[in-house]
Structures are given as C-alpha cells and as structure tokens.
Design an enzyme around this catalytic site. Structure first.
Site, PDB file in Angstrom:
ATOM      1  CD  GLU A 169      -3.021  -1.063   2.239  1.00 13.80           C
ATOM      2  OE1 GLU A 169      -3.076  -0.068   2.970  1.00 13.80           O
ATOM      3  OE2 GLU A 169      -3.869  -1.974   2.279  1.00 13.80           O
ATOM      4  CD  GLU A 365      -3.347  -5.941   4.071  1.00 14.68           C
ATOM      5  OE1 GLU A 365      -4.200  -5.131   4.474  1.00 14.68           O
ATOM      6  OE2 GLU A 365      -2.130  -5.733   4.132  1.00 14.68           O
TER       7      GLU A 365
HETATM    8  C1  FCB Z   1      -4.389  -2.109   5.515  1.00 18.69           C
HETATM    9  C2  FCB Z   1      -3.006  -2.414   6.023  1.00 18.69           C
HETATM   10  C3  FCB Z   1      -2.967  -3.454   7.103  1.00 18.69           C
HETATM   11  C4  FCB Z   1      -4.131  -3.333   8.056  1.00 18.69           C
HETATM   12  C5  FCB Z   1      -5.436  -3.222   7.308  1.00 18.69           C
HETATM   13  C6  FCB Z   1      -6.651  -3.132   8.201  1.00 18.69           C
HETATM   14  O1  FCB Z   1      -4.416  -0.816   5.014  1.00 18.69           O
HETATM   15  O2  FCB Z   1      -2.178  -2.842   4.972  1.00 18.69           O
HETATM   16  O3  FCB Z   1      -1.728  -3.367   7.729  1.00 18.69           O
HETATM   17  O4  FCB Z   1      -3.925  -2.305   8.915  1.00 18.69           O
HETATM   18  O5  FCB Z   1      -5.405  -2.123   6.457  1.00 18.69           O
END
Ligand code: FCB
Length: 459
Positions: A169, A365
């Site tokens: 990110e 994620e």
């Molecule tokens: C993302 C991050 C991760 C976590 C999630 C909820 O932005 O990459 O580390 O904090 O959100």
C-alpha cells in the site's frame, strides 16, 4: 540461477492469511533492531487512539511457532508476513544485523515444515528512522537504499521464499504519511507527498531489478487500489483526481511506463525532470510480475458540504493533495472501523485491474474490524466477520468467473494486532489475543475459513 515459479497457477483460488511486522512482532528493542518511523510516531502524544504502540504487539517475535501452528491449522496454502527493514539494517543501509535475518529464516523454515507457503513483503511501512532523518521517502536515496535492502533479504531467503512483494500500500506510505500526516512519519507536506509516491515506485522498480538479477521470479507489489464512485454527478471531477492518486499513480508507471495527463494536472510535481529522471519510468514499466490487491471498502468522493466546519475534514481528505476540496461519503452498512461494506467493489476492482494490467492478481488483504469480538465461554462468535468474508470471497469467485485472473485470496489478518493509528481498539483477527497474557483463542471465523479450505481442497 533462477528459482522455480511459486506464483499460484490459477487453476484454483488459493487461500491464506496475512500479517505485518510492526503490527505483530513486538520485541522492538531486541537482537539489534533499530528504531523505525512507527516507534517514533507512536511515541508522540495524540498520534494513536489509545496511546499504544508495537513494543509488545502479539509478541510474534517469540511466539512465531505458535502462530505458524495456527496458520497450519487453517489448512490454507499461504502465509503472508512482512520483514522489518530496521531488524535487517538497523541504520537503514550498510551494516547488516544477522540476528534479524535469523528470525525470518526460522519463520520461513517453520512455515515450510508445516506445509504452508511463505510470501514476504519487504516494506509494510516500518522505515528505519535514520532514513527518515535523512528525508525519508521524499528523497531518492531512500529508494536506492531499499534496493540494497531487498538484495540482502533475497540473498538470505530467496531459496525458500518464491513470492515477493516489494511494497504494501504505497498510497498509505506516501499520502497518509507525508500529506495527511495520520500515519508515520506524520508529516503534512502537501504536494511534496507526490515525490514520496515517485520514490516508492522507483524503489519498487530498483528492488525488482536487483532481485531478478539474483534469480528471483514473481516479484510483485501490493496496492490498495479502490473503486472510486462519485457520490453524485457534480463530484465527477474530484473523483477523477482521487482515482489518479489512489490508482493511476501506481498502475500507470508499472503498465505504461508513464504518468498520465490527468494525474499530472493534480500532481504537477511528477512532471519535474529532477524528480522523475530519464529511465525511471522505463524501469518501472513491466517491473511487477503480479499485482496484490488489498480491498476493504469503496471510495465515494462527494462535493464539499458547506455546513461542515473548517478543520473537520475526513481524516483521509488531506491524502489527495492537488485535488479540489471534497468529502468522502460513507454509506451503510459499515464495519466497526467505520468502513462501508460493499463486496461488489472487490469484484469490480478485480475485473477492472485485470483489464488494465493483464497481470496475475492476488487478493493480499481483505477483512473486517468487528464489534462482536468478545470472548464468551472461551469462544468468540464473530458472525459479522464471517458474513463479510463470505461475501468478499464470493465476489472474488465471481471476478474469476467473469475472466479476471485472480489466483489467491488472503484474509487480513491472522491475529488481533496493532491497528496503526487505531492502536488496539479495532480488531481484524481470525484469532483473538488476550493482551494481558497473549493467550490466542481462534474465533468462529477461524473455523469458518478452515472449513472453506477443507471444502475447496476436496477433489
Ligand atoms: C491495511 C493495512 C494493514 C491493516 C489493514 C486493516 O491498510 O495494509 O496493515 O492495517 O489495512
């Protein structure tokens, strides 16, 4: 010598779960680890909701074997973790701390022994503080130091870790860190944050080049791209600016080797030849073998609300420098962290990113912070999380059915952990952690994911 490809082949959707170094490891002062920008940021009053930090976190630095057992117990194929740069190079460059590398060596071997495939992310936001003291991501030298670091880590782990991500990110690193100031290093530099974005792109490209030269295959980058949906027609212009900074600033250089005109209008800094030097964008083009997608929520830019008092903007509003003032609309339903739930956003994002890049995609994620995370009679019955995950896994399947080349789906996150500026107040884990004694209690969502993995493994 080139290592064999370890990218999932796409015949089935592979499953896994993810964590990040600063959020779970703790042991911030052990085995020669240097300070990171998150140690510094969290020590400043007012930066983290509950004034907490990652000093202990989930103590995974010591309890990694128990955590690896938990991943193995899920029966999923993948565990995604990140490497703390300041454990490996305490000053950010130069001297290597082998005890730091030894930790990741143990973790990788432990995962492989348990039949779990490791995927490592080199940068999940814990920049060594000495590099920030020298200007951080606003400086080109940080991108160059990142490539050296990548080479050191790859040399040690590259025989066993096949799937590498450079950044996690980078939008957060550049714009939450250097524009909105709500993440470390907590700077509010406005348009200068675009410099950080370019140096993150460059750092990725330099690291990928270096790792490939040493035999790496499958070097990717993990992006929190977002579907950007203007809340009403009048917000179309600001939505285009938001899309430029959230999505195109990363994909354009990787795919086209260029920054597009619409992006340059909101980020004129990226037209500076001193910043974007000859060859930078050519190096970026084609530098990702795959794209990781982190998805939680859609982004709905709206025209500013005149009734809103100045200084009351959405905390992420400052994260789009160069875009005219706007609001972010958030519809119901929402998770406990206030993020709108809409699984169709994930399907759209996967289909669109496939169309845009033609690269293999991995959902690295996806998950939810839930309020129903209480332990009662030794159980956590987190039905809200199960509902969220079921819908988003379904959206991922639907994107595959629609032709998107999506190869994996990883849940954020294995353990309740340090959720950045929210500290320990928001929990995303499949496993509950008792902060008093670090007891790990798998939640109902853990059993649910294990059941999905079993079902999908059946011939
Ligand atoms: C993302 C991050 C991760 C976590 C999630 C909820 O932005 O990459 O580390 O904090 O959100």
């Amino acid at each position: 010598m080139s290592t064999p490809s370890r990218l999932p082949d796409g015949s089935t959707l592979e499953l896994g779960t993810a964590t990040a170094s600063y959020q779970v490891e703790g042991a911030t002062g052990e085995d020669g680890r240097g300070p990171s920008i998150w140690d510094t940021f969290t020590s400043r009053p007012g930066t983290v909701t509950d004034a907490s930090d990652g000093t202990t976190a989930c103590d995974s630095y010591h309890r990694w074997a128990e955590d690896a057992d938990l991943v193995a117990g899920l029966g999923v194929q993948w565990y995604r973790f990140s490497i703390a740069w300041p454990r490996v190079l305490p000053e950010g460059r130069g001297r290597v701390e082998t005890r730091g590398l030894d930790y990741y060596d143990r973790l990788v071997d432990g995962l492989l022994e348990r039949g779990v495939k490791p995927t490592a992310t080199l940068y999940h936001w814990d920049l060594p503080q000495p590099l920030e003291d020298a200007g951080g991501w606003l400086e080109r030298g940080t991108a160059e130091a990142f490539a050296d670091y990548a080479e050191v880590v790859h040399e040690r782990l590259g025989d066993r870790v096949g799937l590498w991500a450079t950044h996690n990110e980078p939008w957060c690193s550049a714009y939450l860190g250097y524009a909105a100031g709500v993440h470390a290093p907590g700077r509010r530099e406005g348009g200068a944050a675009h410099r950080a974005a370019h140096h993150l792109v460059l750092g990725h490209a330099l690291a990928a080049e270096r790792m490939r030269a040493a035999g790496a295959r499958d070097v990717g980058i993990v992006l929190n791209l977002a579907p950007v949906w203007p809340e009403r027609p009048e917000a179309a212009d600001v939505a285009d600016g938001v899309d430029a900074i959230r999505n195109r600033v990363w994909l354009d250089p990787l795919v086209d080797g260029a920054y597009d005109d619409g992006l340059l209008r909101v980020a004129p800094e990226l037209a500076d030849p001193e910043l974007v030097r000859d060859g930078d964008l050519a190096l970026a083009q084609g530098s990702a073998d795959w794209i990781g997608i982190n998805y939680y929520t859609p982004v709905r830019p709206d025209v500013p609300d005149p009734a809103r008092a100045e200084g009351q903007e959405h905390p992420e509003g400052g994260a789009y420098p160069g875009v005219a003032p706007f609001e972010l609309a958030v519809r119901e339903p929402r998770t406990d962290i206030g993020w709108e739930i809409d699984a169709s956003g994930l399907e759209e994002l996967l289909v669109e990113t496939h169309r845009r890049t033609s690269l293999p995609l991995l959902v690295m994620e996806n998950g939810a912070a839930c309020a129903d995370d209480r332990v009662e009679d030794g159980r956590v019955d987190d039905q809200d999380r199960i509902g969220y995950l079921r819908d988003h896994l379904g959206a991922t399947d639907a994107a595959r059915a629609a032709g998107a080349d999506v190869r994996a789906y990883l849940v954020w996150t294995l353990l309740d952990n340090f959720e950045w500026a929210y500290g320990y107040t928001k929990t995303f884990g499949l496993v509950h952690i008792d902060p008093a004694d670090q007891t790990r209690t798998p939640k109902a969502s853990y059993d649910w994911l294990a059941g999905v993995a079993r079902e999908r493994a059946e011939p």
